[in-house]
Motif scaffolding. Sequence first.
Motif, PDB file in Angstrom:
ATOM      1  N   GLN A   1      -7.981  -2.079   0.018  1.00 39.99           N
ATOM      2  CA  GLN A   1      -7.200  -0.944   0.487  1.00 39.99           C
ATOM      3  C   GLN A   1      -6.585  -0.183  -0.693  1.00 39.99           C
ATOM      4  N   LEU A   2      -6.092  -0.917  -1.663  1.00 36.24           N
ATOM      5  CA  LEU A   2      -5.498  -0.274  -2.839  1.00 36.24           C
ATOM      6  C   LEU A   2      -6.551   0.485  -3.646  1.00 36.24           C
TER       7      LEU A   2
ATOM      8  N   LEU B   1       1.026   3.833  -3.166  1.00 36.69           N
ATOM      9  CA  LEU B   1       0.551   5.197  -2.952  1.00 36.69           C
ATOM     10  C   LEU B   1       1.562   6.219  -3.477  1.00 36.69           C
TER      11      LEU B   1
ATOM     12  N   LEU C   1       0.829  -1.204   0.000  1.00 39.76           N
ATOM     13  CA  LEU C   1       0.000   0.000   0.000  1.00 39.76           C
ATOM     14  C   LEU C   1       0.865   1.255   0.000  1.00 39.76           C
ATOM     15  N   GLU C   2       1.859   1.299   0.861  1.00 41.09           N
ATOM     16  CA  GLU C   2       2.745   2.463   0.922  1.00 41.09           C
ATOM     17  C   GLU C   2       3.504   2.644  -0.390  1.00 41.09           C
TER      18      GLU C   2
ATOM     19  N   ARG D   1       0.886   7.070  -7.171  1.00 41.46           N
ATOM     20  CA  ARG D   1      -0.502   7.429  -7.492  1.00 41.46           C
ATOM     21  C   ARG D   1      -0.619   8.064  -8.881  1.00 41.46           C
TER      22      ARG D   1
ATOM     23  N   ALA E   1      -9.379   1.756  -2.602  1.00 39.32           N
ATOM     24  CA  ALA E   1      -9.815   2.936  -1.860  1.00 39.32           C
ATOM     25  C   ALA E   1      -8.766   4.046  -1.906  1.00 39.32           C
ATOM     26  N   ALA E   2      -7.508   3.678  -1.837  1.00 47.59           N
ATOM     27  CA  ALA E   2      -6.426   4.663  -1.828  1.00 47.59           C
ATOM     28  C   ALA E   2      -6.105   5.202  -3.210  1.00 47.59           C
ATOM     29  N   LEU E   3      -6.439   4.426  -4.248  1.00 46.14           N
ATOM     30  CA  LEU E   3      -6.141   4.804  -5.631  1.00 46.14           C
ATOM     31  C   LEU E   3      -7.431   4.798  -6.449  1.00 46.14           C
TER      32      LEU E   3
END
Length: 198
Positions: free
Chosen positions: A100-101, A61, A57-58, A64, A103-105
């Motif tokens: 998670q990916l 991100l 995830l980090e 992005r 939602a973050a992207l």
Amino acid sequence: MTMIAVLGNGRVGGSLFAALTRAGHQVTVADRSPGAATDAARAGQIVINATPGAGSLERLLALRGELEGKILVDVSNATVDGPDGLPANLLYPGSSLGEQLQAALPGTRVVKTLNTMLYTVMTAPAALAQSPTAFLSGEDAEAKQVVHGLLEDLGWHREWITDLGGIETAQAAEAAVLFVPHVIRSRGFAPFAVSITR
């Protein structure tokens, strides 16, 4: 021919790089050198996440901008490892790395697949005695069709591929990793996969 970027050059990333190259795609693989992931993600039409799931995830991100509008194929599992280095728990209980990916992207089309098997099966599914199953989870139907085609290029028969639905279904597929340490302890480190038989 599709331009594909593989993030991660370990056993999983290396196997996918070799197999997709043999299938006729233009593939680059990013190692840990500075800027390698950025350059690869910028160039690829499709990006495959084969980095260790606990840090995925980090890492993603940070990419992005490079991932905006692209298909991100996530084959990793985010786990907390036990003393023996094998998965003991999920890093995102009640969720998944795929969710998670996504939602973050939000500008990236995430498709979860190939995470319910040992890495050798990803690129040689026909080597098993029984037909394995590859699952697809994701919000974008077109993206899943593209990934379906890539799986076929890797030797997956159409009837071996099951579309589970939206990205929330990745939670169930990722939970299958908890079988892995028990299977390895019981039968040794040999190729295996989840198989749905009817």
